[in-house]
Write a protein that holds these residues in place. Structure first.
Motif, PDB file in Angstrom:
ATOM      1  N   PHE A 340      -4.088  -5.963  13.054  1.00  0.00           N
ATOM      2  CA  PHE A 340      -5.474  -6.152  12.652  1.00  0.00           C
ATOM      3  C   PHE A 340      -5.899  -4.880  11.932  1.00  0.00           C
ATOM      4  N   ILE A 341      -6.084  -4.983  10.614  1.00  0.00           N
ATOM      5  CA  ILE A 341      -6.365  -3.796   9.798  1.00  0.00           C
ATOM      6  C   ILE A 341      -7.736  -3.931   9.152  1.00  0.00           C
ATOM      7  N   TYR A 342      -8.588  -2.967   9.447  1.00  0.00           N
ATOM      8  CA  TYR A 342      -9.880  -2.831   8.783  1.00  0.00           C
ATOM      9  C   TYR A 342      -9.749  -1.680   7.787  1.00  0.00           C
ATOM     10  N   HIS A 343      -9.830  -1.993   6.504  1.00  0.00           N
ATOM     11  CA  HIS A 343      -9.641  -0.995   5.456  1.00  0.00           C
ATOM     12  C   HIS A 343     -10.977  -0.340   5.118  1.00  0.00           C
ATOM     13  N   GLY A 344     -11.007   0.986   5.161  1.00  0.00           N
ATOM     14  CA  GLY A 344     -12.221   1.712   4.810  1.00  0.00           C
ATOM     15  C   GLY A 344     -12.447   1.749   3.308  1.00  0.00           C
ATOM     16  N   ALA A 345     -13.713   1.908   2.914  1.00  0.00           N
ATOM     17  CA  ALA A 345     -14.103   2.177   1.522  1.00  0.00           C
ATOM     18  C   ALA A 345     -13.567   1.151   0.530  1.00  0.00           C
ATOM     19  N   GLU A 346     -13.520  -0.092   0.914  1.00  0.00           N
ATOM     20  CA  GLU A 346     -13.156  -1.143  -0.052  1.00  0.00           C
ATOM     21  C   GLU A 346     -14.145  -1.183  -1.199  1.00  0.00           C
ATOM     22  N   GLU A 347     -15.434  -1.013  -0.875  1.00  0.00           N
ATOM     23  CA  GLU A 347     -16.471  -1.100  -1.904  1.00  0.00           C
ATOM     24  C   GLU A 347     -16.367   0.018  -2.930  1.00  0.00           C
ATOM     25  N   ARG A 348     -15.678   1.081  -2.614  1.00  0.00           N
ATOM     26  CA  ARG A 348     -15.537   2.192  -3.546  1.00  0.00           C
ATOM     27  C   ARG A 348     -14.273   2.083  -4.388  1.00  0.00           C
ATOM     28  N   GLY A 349     -13.558   0.969  -4.292  1.00  0.00           N
ATOM     29  CA  GLY A 349     -12.375   0.776  -5.131  1.00  0.00           C
ATOM     30  C   GLY A 349     -11.107   0.471  -4.361  1.00  0.00           C
ATOM     31  N   LEU A 350     -11.212  -0.324  -3.286  1.00  0.00           N
ATOM     32  CA  LEU A 350     -10.046  -0.703  -2.457  1.00  0.00           C
ATOM     33  C   LEU A 350      -9.318   0.530  -1.930  1.00  0.00           C
ATOM     34  N   LEU A 351     -10.073   1.550  -1.555  1.00  0.00           N
ATOM     35  CA  LEU A 351      -9.450   2.834  -1.237  1.00  0.00           C
ATOM     36  C   LEU A 351      -8.593   2.763   0.020  1.00  0.00           C
ATOM     37  N   GLY A 352      -9.098   2.144   1.082  1.00  0.00           N
ATOM     38  CA  GLY A 352      -8.340   2.095   2.332  1.00  0.00           C
ATOM     39  C   GLY A 352      -7.052   1.306   2.216  1.00  0.00           C
ATOM     40  N   SER A 353      -7.086   0.177   1.537  1.00  0.00           N
ATOM     41  CA  SER A 353      -5.863  -0.609   1.381  1.00  0.00           C
ATOM     42  C   SER A 353      -4.880   0.092   0.443  1.00  0.00           C
ATOM     43  N   ARG A 354      -5.406   0.788  -0.554  1.00  0.00           N
ATOM     44  CA  ARG A 354      -4.522   1.548  -1.436  1.00  0.00           C
ATOM     45  C   ARG A 354      -3.850   2.691  -0.670  1.00  0.00           C
ATOM     46  N   TYR A 355      -4.561   3.279   0.293  1.00  0.00           N
ATOM     47  CA  TYR A 355      -3.945   4.334   1.095  1.00  0.00           C
ATOM     48  C   TYR A 355      -2.899   3.750   2.047  1.00  0.00           C
ATOM     49  N   HIS A 356      -3.255   2.659   2.720  1.00  0.00           N
ATOM     50  CA  HIS A 356      -2.300   2.096   3.682  1.00  0.00           C
ATOM     51  C   HIS A 356      -1.067   1.541   2.988  1.00  0.00           C
ATOM     52  N   ALA A 357      -1.221   1.000   1.774  1.00  0.00           N
ATOM     53  CA  ALA A 357      -0.047   0.518   1.048  1.00  0.00           C
ATOM     54  C   ALA A 357       0.909   1.651   0.724  1.00  0.00           C
ATOM     55  N   ALA A 358       0.369   2.872   0.571  1.00  0.00           N
ATOM     56  CA  ALA A 358       1.215   4.048   0.328  1.00  0.00           C
ATOM     57  C   ALA A 358       1.745   4.657   1.622  1.00  0.00           C
ATOM     58  N   HIS A 359       1.024   4.455   2.731  1.00  0.00           N
ATOM     59  CA  HIS A 359       1.397   5.048   4.019  1.00  0.00           C
ATOM     60  C   HIS A 359       1.305   3.974   5.115  1.00  0.00           C
ATOM     61  N   PRO A 360       2.090   2.912   5.021  1.00  0.00           N
ATOM     62  CA  PRO A 360       1.955   1.810   5.982  1.00  0.00           C
ATOM     63  C   PRO A 360       2.423   2.223   7.376  1.00  0.00           C
ATOM     64  N   VAL A 361       1.771   1.676   8.378  1.00  0.00           N
ATOM     65  CA  VAL A 361       2.165   1.989   9.752  1.00  0.00           C
ATOM     66  C   VAL A 361       3.411   1.223  10.164  1.00  0.00           C
ATOM     67  N   VAL A 362       3.758   0.184   9.409  1.00  0.00           N
ATOM     68  CA  VAL A 362       5.032  -0.511   9.557  1.00  0.00           C
ATOM     69  C   VAL A 362       5.595  -0.693   8.153  1.00  0.00           C
ATOM     70  N   PRO A 363       6.910  -0.837   7.996  1.00  0.00           N
ATOM     71  CA  PRO A 363       7.466  -1.005   6.648  1.00  0.00           C
ATOM     72  C   PRO A 363       6.888  -2.241   5.953  1.00  0.00           C
TER      73      PRO A 363
END
Length: 500
Positions: A340-363
């Motif tokens: 269950f992932i809540y991505h921060g700062a989506e409204e500012r440009g998908l920032l949280g998902s862009r960070y997690h895609a670069a640093h995923p907690v699982v492959p």
């Protein structure tokens, strides 16, 4: 009418389809819980949850605590629910920038609004230009004063903010475009009657500047709405001023001094991540991701006496839906694990998902599906959208089929595919947190009930949500995840898929 509508909507493939039976734990998804949670998360006390503020932190801690109470295990850093990262913010400095007209200071964001986001200087006498489109007049090296042109009706957005702000933003852009390449030293754009009504809104929006994420993947370049938070650095200063200032400048030859300075700084934001471990020893290291974003627009300009932009539908609805799904998942876990992932700062440009895609907690190659929701509680009670369901956005037909089967087993929505089409003017597919995953070949879908007239205004409040529909959308997302999490094989990526 329904027959005609079906021509435009996605339907299940022809042939007999076995409809899966929902697990007993789906009964844990309750309308009353969704409503209670949304009034807490989307109510005025959270002050709109703007990214990079204490309000986003407060909302994030509230969500993490709810996951803890439900029994979802933390999957963030150092045994916590949090994955921390920094937003990089670029904006015009109020402290080191200045505008002086006839020796008198024009206060930034109150009297004059820089409409570009870079450092620049201009000094000299003003030249009033009655017709901005008149190219016979040489404006090179001049500080040009014009009244904003009336924007074309088709260029005024019908969603986000108010009509007046959308009108003014479009008019400013149209005016700047007429003068940007003609060599002016600076351009001062005066408000018309509608622009004057929008002045405070334009100022509040532009003062925020532009945002990026430190260490994240690049934003998808084909996104038609990329960069709406601010403009790149430019050398020609452009100012939006009030009608009263415009009137004082019509005579021309007024001394003005403009110094615009850019400042860059970093602010923390956060992803919230929890896990329900799978039951199958062979499959539990594969994951189904349920995705939302917890942020919205915060406290902004006042509309009808209200300055809190609650974001109840955007994206409080999916955020509380994930809590409801988590209650069901803890009660009855699947073979694969669920994140269950809540991505921060989506409204500012998908920032949280862009960070997690670069640093995923699982492959990323162990993620069977990303099921992302954004705005799932409004509009027609029996219709909903499934984006990523058709080419060129579809990256997994097998996951789409799971979603169709899940819909048949639960909500039985007529599935609207119009918003998923590449020619749709809103470019809606590219504006939520599934995109960084989809372009990296993770099977991904985007569930939505689409935009409405309250989108990105203070009117997007919990009282306006259709809670029976929200419950059905939640059940649909849950059941899609359940099918993907228990299938013998992970959903396959379509051959030759390239997101475009």
């Amino acid at each position: 009418m329904r027959k005609l509508l079906s021509i435009l909507l996605l339907a299940a493939p022809l042939g007999a389809q076995s409809v899966p039976k929902p697990p007993a734990a789906m009964s844990r998804i309750r309308e009353a819980d969704l409503k209670r949670d949304l009034y807490a998360l989307g109510g005025d006390a959270m002050r709109g949850r703007e990214a990079g503020t204490i309000d986003e932190m407060r909302a994030s801690i509230w969500i993490a605590n709810e996951l803890r109470k439900i029994g979802v295990a933390p999957k963030g850093e150092d045994g916590s629910y949090f994955q921390w990262w920094n937003m990089r913010r670029t904006r015009v400095s109020t402290v080191s920038s200045s505008v002086k007209l006839k020796g008198q200071t024009l206060a930034l964001w109150t009297d004059a609004v820089p409409t570009t986001n870079g450092s620049a200087d201009a000094m000299g006498a003003t030249m009033y230009l009655a017709l901005p489109a008149d190219t016979t007049i040489d404006v090179r090296g001049k500080i040009v004063v014009v009244q904003m042109v009336v924007p074309a009706a088709a260029s005024v957005r019908s969603t986000t903010n108010t009509y007046e702000v959308n009108y003014a933003s479009s008019g400013i852009a149209a005016t700047a475009q007429l003068l940007a390449r003609r060599g002016a030293a600076a351009v001062i754009i005066g408000a018309d009657s509608i622009g004057e009504l929008a002045f405070d809104g334009v100022a509040k929006t532009r003062s925020r500047g532009a945002y990026d994420v430190v260490g994240g993947v690049p934003r998808f370049v084909r996104n038609p709405n990329a960069g709406r938070g601010g403009a790149p650095a430019q050398q020609t200063p452009m100012l939006f001023v009030r009608r009263s200032t415009l009137e004082s400048l019509r005579a021309g030859s007024q001394p003005i001094e403009i110094h615009i300075r850019q400042e860059v700084f970093e602010t923390p934001s956060v992803n919230i991540i929890g896990e329900v471990r799978g039951t199958d020893p062979k499959l539990r290291d594969e994951y189904v991701v349920f995705s939302s974003h917890q942020d919205h627009d915060g406290v902004r300009y006042t509309v009808a006496g209200d300055s809190i932009w609650n974001g109840a539908d955007d994206n409080g609805t999916t955020s509380v839906a994930l809590l409801a799904i988590a209650r069901a998942w803890v009660k009855q876990p699947s073979k694969r694990s669920a994140l269950f992932i809540y991505h921060g700062a989506e409204e500012r440009g998908l920032l949280g998902s862009r960070y997690h895609a670069a640093h995923p907690v699982v492959p990323l190659d162990k993620i069977a599906a990303v099921l992302n929701g954004d705005m799932i509680g409004r509009n027609s009670p029996d219709t909903a959208a499934l984006l990523g369901s058709q080419p060129p956005h579809r990256n997994s037909m097998s996951l789409v089929q799971m979603a169709i089967d899940a819909n048949s087993a639960t909500a039985k929505f007529v599935i609207d595919s119009l918003w998923d089409r590449p020619a749709h003017p809103e470019g809606w597919y590219f504006r939520s947190d599934h995109v960084p995953y989809a372009e990296r070949n993770v099977p991904s879908l985007f569930f939505s009930s689409n935009l409405h007239s309250d989108y990105h205004t203070p009117r997007d409040e919990p009282k306006n949500i259709n809670y029976p529909k929200l419950a059905k959308m939640t059940q649909w997302m849950y059941m899609t995840g359940w099918i993907a999490a228990n299938a013998a094989q992970m959903p396959a990526i379509d051959a030759g898929f390239v997101l475009k």
